[in-house]
Design a protein around this motif. Structure first.
Motif, PDB file in Angstrom:
ATOM      1  N   UNK A 223       0.815  -1.219   0.000  1.00  0.00           N
ATOM      2  CA  UNK A 223       0.000   0.000   0.000  1.00  0.00           C
ATOM      3  C   UNK A 223       0.848   1.268   0.000  1.00  0.00           C
ATOM      4  N   UNK A 224       2.154   1.128  -0.123  1.00  0.00           N
ATOM      5  CA  UNK A 224       3.056   2.284  -0.054  1.00  0.00           C
ATOM      6  C   UNK A 224       2.696   3.307  -1.128  1.00  0.00           C
ATOM      7  N   UNK A 225       2.514   4.568  -0.719  1.00  0.00           N
ATOM      8  CA  UNK A 225       2.065   5.605  -1.657  1.00  0.00           C
ATOM      9  C   UNK A 225       3.201   6.490  -2.158  1.00  0.00           C
ATOM     10  N   UNK A 226       4.426   6.067  -1.961  1.00  0.00           N
ATOM     11  CA  UNK A 226       5.573   6.823  -2.471  1.00  0.00           C
ATOM     12  C   UNK A 226       5.859   6.461  -3.917  1.00  0.00           C
ATOM     13  N   UNK A 227       7.128   6.591  -4.310  1.00  0.00           N
ATOM     14  CA  UNK A 227       7.519   6.260  -5.674  1.00  0.00           C
ATOM     15  C   UNK A 227       7.261   4.780  -5.964  1.00  0.00           C
ATOM     16  N   UNK A 228       6.623   4.476  -7.102  1.00  0.00           N
ATOM     17  CA  UNK A 228       6.322   3.070  -7.423  1.00  0.00           C
ATOM     18  C   UNK A 228       7.557   2.168  -7.439  1.00  0.00           C
ATOM     19  N   UNK A 229       8.684   2.671  -7.964  1.00  0.00           N
ATOM     20  CA  UNK A 229       9.887   1.825  -8.011  1.00  0.00           C
ATOM     21  C   UNK A 229      10.413   1.519  -6.620  1.00  0.00           C
ATOM     22  N   UNK A 230      10.217   2.427  -5.679  1.00  0.00           N
ATOM     23  CA  UNK A 230      10.633   2.159  -4.300  1.00  0.00           C
ATOM     24  C   UNK A 230       9.786   1.036  -3.714  1.00  0.00           C
ATOM     25  N   UNK A 231       8.458   1.096  -3.955  1.00  0.00           N
ATOM     26  CA  UNK A 231       7.572   0.021  -3.488  1.00  0.00           C
ATOM     27  C   UNK A 231       7.967  -1.321  -4.106  1.00  0.00           C
ATOM     28  N   UNK A 232       8.251  -1.322  -5.405  1.00  0.00           N
ATOM     29  CA  UNK A 232       8.616  -2.563  -6.087  1.00  0.00           C
ATOM     30  C   UNK A 232       9.978  -3.074  -5.613  1.00  0.00           C
ATOM     31  N   UNK A 233      10.875  -2.147  -5.287  1.00  0.00           N
ATOM     32  CA  UNK A 233      12.188  -2.551  -4.774  1.00  0.00           C
ATOM     33  C   UNK A 233      12.032  -3.278  -3.444  1.00  0.00           C
ATOM     34  N   UNK A 234      11.157  -2.780  -2.583  1.00  0.00           N
ATOM     35  CA  UNK A 234      10.929  -3.433  -1.291  1.00  0.00           C
ATOM     36  C   UNK A 234      10.261  -4.796  -1.485  1.00  0.00           C
ATOM     37  N   UNK A 235       9.344  -4.878  -2.436  1.00  0.00           N
ATOM     38  CA  UNK A 235       8.696  -6.166  -2.701  1.00  0.00           C
ATOM     39  C   UNK A 235       9.707  -7.193  -3.205  1.00  0.00           C
ATOM     40  N   UNK A 236      10.591  -6.764  -4.115  1.00  0.00           N
ATOM     41  CA  UNK A 236      11.587  -7.697  -4.645  1.00  0.00           C
ATOM     42  C   UNK A 236      12.609  -8.085  -3.576  1.00  0.00           C
ATOM     43  N   UNK A 237      12.930  -7.146  -2.709  1.00  0.00           N
ATOM     44  CA  UNK A 237      13.871  -7.452  -1.626  1.00  0.00           C
ATOM     45  C   UNK A 237      13.273  -8.481  -0.676  1.00  0.00           C
TER      46      UNK A 237
END
Length: 402
Positions: A223-237
């Motif tokens: 649900x992170x509302x910041x930069x989409x790539x930051x959210x995806x980076x956390x998901x991949x991590x």
């Protein structure tokens, strides 16, 4: 008659050189351009020779006589002063050529070939800041353990214990290089260990959540509302539990989507050996989303500032702060959580450690070990991704029923 400073100062230059004679063969040549050169006339092996002793007043009359007496002392020992000076100059030149700094730079030039440019430049910078000012001008043949430790202790004094240890190890590599190239005969770094002289560094425990708190974290990431790539980076991590630096520096050329593997090259790994990350179905889905945002260019996670650089090391950390996990969770924490849960689920320790890329491997075994247990690790990584998916589903279900 012996010279005096008064005579020298009062002698005016003429169209031709003027020779002012002192005792013992010492003369002062006053040139038409007013330059005054000290010369020593002497005989060696039956031949008359001339030795330059500098210029007046840089070399005073008193100093010129001292230099004359030193030369006379050498002649008494059957040493040619002119030849002795040339040998001393050559020795000094060789000492500079074989100084620790010069040899270290030669070593660095050869060593950096297999290293990432950023890592190589960082190491050279550490030498320039911490080591060269202390022992850089010393010939490698004169580097002793006390000298080396003096440089290392200066680093330790400012609290940089890890840098001090690494600098010590680098100095040891330089000295081994010097020995291998015939420039030195011994390695003072081999005579002591860092633990003999450096204070033990406190082990850092990265902040991380426990397993019970993981579902809420995963939900907040989605649900992170910041930069989409930051959210995806956390998901991949969370799915791959690689190190932060390995994640943000990822390049599309490292991914084999058909084979479902991510091959991280040795130069980007902490242990400097290649690493394989099996990609779960969930990881592939995240990568497809990343591709839409990053445009499939070189980097998966390019910096918003451009310049061809990846996102900052702190991007993920600050995102976790925004979600309320300040001092409770870090990017590195995903690795600890995965290790704990996978061990509790009964997966073999060796498989987990290989996937975490903890083992330090030598060059001979690196090409083999990075693919060791790959089938089992692939199954483990898919099971881990399924576990995270189930946890999120369970959390969402419980939230919906509340």
């Amino acid at each position: 008659m012996a010279l005096t400073d008064t005579v020298i100062r009062n002698t005016k230059p003429t169209a031709k050189p003027i020779k002012l004679t002192d005792s013992g063969g010492l003369v002062l040549l006053v040139q038409p351009n007013a330059a005054r050169w000290w010369r020593l006339r002497y005989r060696f092996a039956g031949k008359e020779k001339m030795l330059s002793l500098g210029t007046y007043p840089n070399v005073s009359l008193k100093d010129a006589r001292l230099l004359r007496d030193q030369a006379k002392s050498q002649l008494a020992k059957n040493i040619d002063p002119s030849l002795a000076r040339q040998e001393a100059k050559l020795t000094k030149t060789m000492a500079f050529t074989n100084s620790f700094e010069a040899v270290a730079r030669q070593w660095w030039t050869d060593w950096r070939g297999t290293k990432s440019p950023s890592y190589a430049e960082c190491l050279l910078r550490r030498l320039e800041v911490d080591i060269f000012p202390v022992i850089g001008s010393r010939p490698v043949t004169e580097i002793t353990a006390p000298l080396l430790l003096m440089a290392i202790k200066k680093i330790e004094a400012r609290g940089a214990l890890d840098i001090a240890k690494r600098a010590f190890q680098t100095c040891g590599q330089v000295m081994r290089y010097a020995i291998a190239h015939g420039l030195a005969e011994r390695n003072p770094a081999a005579e002591v260990r860092p633990s003999d002289v450096l204070k033990p560094a406190k082990k850092t425990n990265y902040a991380r959540l426990n397993a019970k708190e993981l579902p809420e974290l995963l939900r907040k990431i989605d649900a992170y509302d910041g930069q989409p790539l930051t959210r995806l980076a956390m998901q991949l991590m969370a799915l791959t539990f690689v190190r932060t630096g390995e994640l943000i520096g990822a390049q599309w050329s490292e991914f084999e989507m058909d084979a479902k593997v991510w091959r991280i090259p040795a130069e980007r790994m902490k242990m400097r050996t290649p690493h394989i990350v099996p990609l779960s179905k969930q990881s592939i889905a995240v990568l497809e989303q990343i591709y839409k945002f990053s445009g499939g260019k070189t980097l998966l996670f390019p910096s918003e500032r451009g310049y061809g650089k990846p996102m900052s090391n702190n991007t993920i950390l600050y995102a976790l702060y925004r979600m309320g996990y300040h001092s409770r969770m870090t990017g590195h924490g995903f690795r600890g959580i995965a290790s704990t849960i996978l061990h509790e689920q009964g997966y073999p320790h060796d498989h987990i450690e290989l996937q975490l890329a903890h083992q330090e491997r030598n060059a001979v075994s690196a090409s083999y070990n990075h693919a060791l247990y790959l089938k089992q690790r692939t199954e483990m990584m898919q099971a881990w991704a399924d576990y995270l998916t189930a946890m999120k589903a369970s959390e969402e279900s419980s939230n919906g029923n509340s």
